[in-house]
Design a protein around this motif. Structure first.
Motif, short mmCIF file in Angstrom:
data_model
loop_
_atom_site.label_atom_id
_atom_site.label_comp_id
_atom_site.label_asym_id
_atom_site.label_seq_id
_atom_site.Cartn_x
_atom_site.Cartn_y
_atom_site.Cartn_z
N LEU A 68 0.86 -1.18 -0.19
CA LEU A 68 -0.16 -0.08 0.12
C LEU A 68 0.79 1.23 0.08
N THR A 69 2.03 1.32 0.89
CA THR A 69 2.80 2.55 0.93
C THR A 69 3.37 2.76 -0.59
N PRO A 74 3.09 6.99 -7.02
CA PRO A 74 2.73 7.77 -8.17
C PRO A 74 1.97 9.28 -7.79
N VAL A 75 0.87 9.00 -6.56
CA VAL A 75 0.50 10.38 -6.38
C VAL A 75 1.46 11.30 -5.57
N LEU A 76 2.32 10.81 -4.92
CA LEU A 76 3.50 11.75 -4.12
C LEU A 76 4.34 12.29 -5.02
N TRP A 77 4.83 11.26 -6.18
CA TRP A 77 5.72 11.61 -7.11
C TRP A 77 5.32 12.65 -8.12
N VAL A 111 7.32 11.24 0.64
CA VAL A 111 8.21 10.79 -0.49
C VAL A 111 9.30 11.97 -0.72
N ARG A 112 10.74 11.51 -0.49
CA ARG A 112 11.84 12.31 -0.91
C ARG A 112 12.38 11.51 -2.11
N VAL A 147 12.54 3.37 -8.14
CA VAL A 147 11.64 3.11 -9.28
C VAL A 147 12.14 3.76 -10.74
N VAL A 148 11.68 2.96 -11.46
CA VAL A 148 12.10 3.10 -13.09
C VAL A 148 10.96 3.46 -13.80
N PHE A 149 11.20 4.74 -14.70
CA PHE A 149 9.98 5.15 -15.40
C PHE A 149 10.44 5.14 -16.85
#
Length: 154
Positions: A68-69, A74-77, A111-112, A147-149
């Motif tokens: 969940l965390t 995505p929303v915090l990024w 998120v940092r 994370v990789v986008f």
């Protein structure tokens, strides 16, 4: 800190190895935890049984699912970086993710983010972002990893 705007592969370059920013805090509610349990079919008591968690859990409260965390990334990024001029974004992967501390119900997390790398793969930008989910009033983060986008710019 204002949101970083990225509109092309070249816009990533000045941020290589640097912190991109920090999101706002987001409170983790029991309702979110219960809905996540329903969506993932993971109804382990430590997440959903408030009374049992108060007496039998080492945390003395329910805790959020680790995934969940992670799903909040995505929303915090999006609070940290706005990537414009894309025709497609692909969540490509998660690297070296380590859960460090449980997130108890009603905790606030943020998120940092740091740009680890941005590579041009024949017109597609592969961006690796170092992420740390911090818990308000805690010295230990909920998790750390990358994370990789894949960004397909116009």
């Amino acid at each position: 800190m204002s949101k970083v705007i990225i509109s092309s592969h070249q816009d990533f370059e000045p941020y290589m190895g640097k912190e991109l920013g920090v999101s706002d805090y987001l409170k983790i509610t029991q309702e979110q935890i219960n809905l996540f349990a329903d969506a993932t079919l993971d109804h382990q008591w430590i997440h959903v049984d408030e009374k049992k968690a108060q007496t039998e859990s080492p945390y003395k409260a329910t805790i959020a699912h680790g995934y969940l965390t992670v799903s909040l990334l995505p929303v915090l990024w999006a609070q940290i970086v706005e990537v414009q001029n894309t025709k497609l974004l692909v969540n490509y992967g998660i690297e070296k993710l380590k859960f460090n501390q449980a997130v108890t119900v009603n905790s606030e997390v943020r998120v940092r983010a740091t740009l680890v790398s941005a590579v041009n793969l024949r017109g597609i930008t592969k961006a690796e972002i170092g992420v740390t989910m911090e818990i308000k009033d805690s010295n230990k983060p909920a998790f750390q990893g990358s994370v990789v986008f894949l960004y397909h710019f116009n």
